[in-house]
Design a protein around this motif. Structure first.
Motif, short mmCIF file in Angstrom:
data_model
loop_
_atom_site.label_atom_id
_atom_site.label_comp_id
_atom_site.label_asym_id
_atom_site.label_seq_id
_atom_site.Cartn_x
_atom_site.Cartn_y
_atom_site.Cartn_z
N ILE A 5 27.48 33.77 55.06
CA ILE A 5 28.60 32.82 55.18
C ILE A 5 29.14 32.47 53.80
CG2 ILE A 5 29.21 30.45 55.86
CD1 ILE A 5 27.12 30.85 58.18
N ALA A 6 28.25 32.22 52.84
CA ALA A 6 28.68 31.85 51.49
C ALA A 6 29.48 32.99 50.84
CB ALA A 6 27.47 31.50 50.63
N LEU A 7 29.01 34.21 50.99
CA LEU A 7 29.73 35.36 50.41
C LEU A 7 31.09 35.56 51.07
CD1 LEU A 7 26.70 37.75 50.09
CD2 LEU A 7 28.12 36.96 48.18
N LEU A 8 31.13 35.50 52.39
CA LEU A 8 32.41 35.67 53.09
C LEU A 8 33.41 34.59 52.70
CD1 LEU A 8 31.22 36.74 56.64
CD2 LEU A 8 32.52 38.13 55.01
N GLU A 9 32.98 33.35 52.67
CA GLU A 9 33.88 32.26 52.32
C GLU A 9 34.37 32.39 50.88
OE1 GLU A 9 36.45 29.20 52.59
OE2 GLU A 9 35.49 30.36 54.16
N THR A 10 33.49 32.78 49.98
CA THR A 10 33.89 32.99 48.58
C THR A 10 34.94 34.09 48.49
OG1 THR A 10 31.72 32.27 47.81
CG2 THR A 10 33.06 33.56 46.27
N LEU A 11 34.75 35.18 49.22
CA LEU A 11 35.73 36.28 49.22
C LEU A 11 37.06 35.84 49.81
CD1 LEU A 11 33.56 39.36 50.23
CD2 LEU A 11 34.79 39.02 48.07
N VAL A 12 37.03 35.07 50.89
CA VAL A 12 38.27 34.59 51.51
C VAL A 12 39.03 33.69 50.55
CG1 VAL A 12 39.19 33.10 53.34
CG2 VAL A 12 37.52 34.87 53.90
N MET A 13 38.33 32.74 49.95
CA MET A 13 38.99 31.82 49.01
C MET A 13 39.53 32.56 47.80
SD MET A 13 36.50 28.50 49.27
CE MET A 13 37.37 27.62 48.01
N LEU A 43 29.36 37.20 42.40
CA LEU A 43 30.43 37.81 43.19
C LEU A 43 31.78 37.76 42.51
CD1 LEU A 43 31.47 39.04 45.85
CD2 LEU A 43 31.64 36.73 46.74
N LEU A 44 32.19 36.60 42.03
CA LEU A 44 33.53 36.47 41.44
C LEU A 44 33.67 37.25 40.14
CD1 LEU A 44 34.37 32.74 42.20
CD2 LEU A 44 35.19 34.80 43.37
N ASN A 45 32.59 37.54 39.45
CA ASN A 45 32.66 38.37 38.25
C ASN A 45 32.75 39.86 38.60
OD1 ASN A 45 32.39 36.04 36.79
ND2 ASN A 45 30.28 36.39 36.22
N ALA A 46 32.27 40.23 39.78
CA ALA A 46 32.25 41.63 40.18
C ALA A 46 33.55 42.08 40.85
CB ALA A 46 31.09 41.88 41.13
N VAL A 47 34.24 41.15 41.49
CA VAL A 47 35.48 41.49 42.21
C VAL A 47 36.63 41.43 41.21
CG1 VAL A 47 37.01 40.86 44.11
CG2 VAL A 47 34.55 40.56 44.34
N LYS A 48 37.33 42.53 41.06
CA LYS A 48 38.38 42.62 40.05
C LYS A 48 39.79 42.61 40.62
CE LYS A 48 35.42 43.52 36.71
NZ LYS A 48 34.68 42.41 36.26
N SER A 49 39.97 43.22 41.76
CA SER A 49 41.32 43.46 42.27
C SER A 49 41.47 42.93 43.69
CB SER A 49 41.60 44.96 42.26
OG SER A 49 42.73 45.26 43.03
N PRO A 50 42.61 42.32 43.97
CA PRO A 50 42.85 41.83 45.33
C PRO A 50 43.33 42.92 46.29
CG PRO A 50 44.71 41.27 43.96
CD PRO A 50 43.68 41.93 43.06
N ALA A 51 43.15 44.17 45.92
CA ALA A 51 43.64 45.27 46.75
C ALA A 51 43.15 45.14 48.19
CB ALA A 51 43.20 46.60 46.16
N LYS A 52 44.04 45.37 49.10
CA LYS A 52 43.70 45.33 50.53
C LYS A 52 43.18 46.70 50.94
CE LYS A 52 45.40 41.19 51.08
NZ LYS A 52 44.58 40.05 51.21
N SER A 95 40.42 35.77 47.67
CA SER A 95 41.54 36.58 48.11
C SER A 95 42.80 35.74 48.31
CB SER A 95 41.18 37.29 49.43
OG SER A 95 42.26 38.05 49.91
N ASP A 96 42.63 34.56 48.91
CA ASP A 96 43.77 33.66 49.10
C ASP A 96 44.35 33.22 47.78
OD1 ASP A 96 43.41 33.87 51.82
OD2 ASP A 96 42.55 31.86 52.07
N SER A 97 43.51 32.97 46.79
CA SER A 97 44.00 32.53 45.47
C SER A 97 44.76 33.64 44.77
CB SER A 97 42.86 32.04 44.59
OG SER A 97 42.06 33.11 44.12
N GLN A 98 44.41 34.89 45.03
CA GLN A 98 45.09 36.02 44.41
C GLN A 98 46.49 36.21 44.98
OE1 GLN A 98 43.71 37.74 41.71
NE2 GLN A 98 42.36 35.98 41.97
#
Length: 101
Positions: free
Chosen positions: A85-93, A32-41, A95-98
């Protein structure tokens, strides 16, 4: 976040094609973290987690053809509810770090 009831696969493909960002959780995909590139909302986002035993190869191909991005959690196999749950939490964390950069 909205948790939608099950829908027909053809309807799912239509939703994917209309979404600005669609992450399709599947085994052996890019982490997941390698695939997500941009924090765009984005206003229209989908996270699709498949059935027990994963999607078929053809289902994954069709979802990617209409705009989905395959993502995974590394080498670990998780149950559907745990993977969600794991995917959602990873995305939230992530996004918050970005936002703090």
């Amino acid at each position: 976040m909205v948790l939608n009831p099950p829908i027909k696969f053809g309807t799912l493909l239509d939703h994917i094609s209309k979404s600005k960002l669609c992450l399709v959780a599947t085994a052996e995909a890019t982490p997941l973290l390698n695939a997500v590139k941009s924090p765009a909302k984005e206003s229209s986002r989908l996270l699709i987690v498949g059935p027990e035993g994963d999607f078929t190869k053809k289902e994954v191909e069709l979802m990617l053809e209409v705009g989905g991005t395959a993502v995974g959690l590394g080498p670990h196999r998780l149950r559907v509810e745990t993977a969600t749950i794991a995917l959602l939490e990873t995305l939230v964390m992530w996004s918050d770090s970005q936002e703090t950069v």
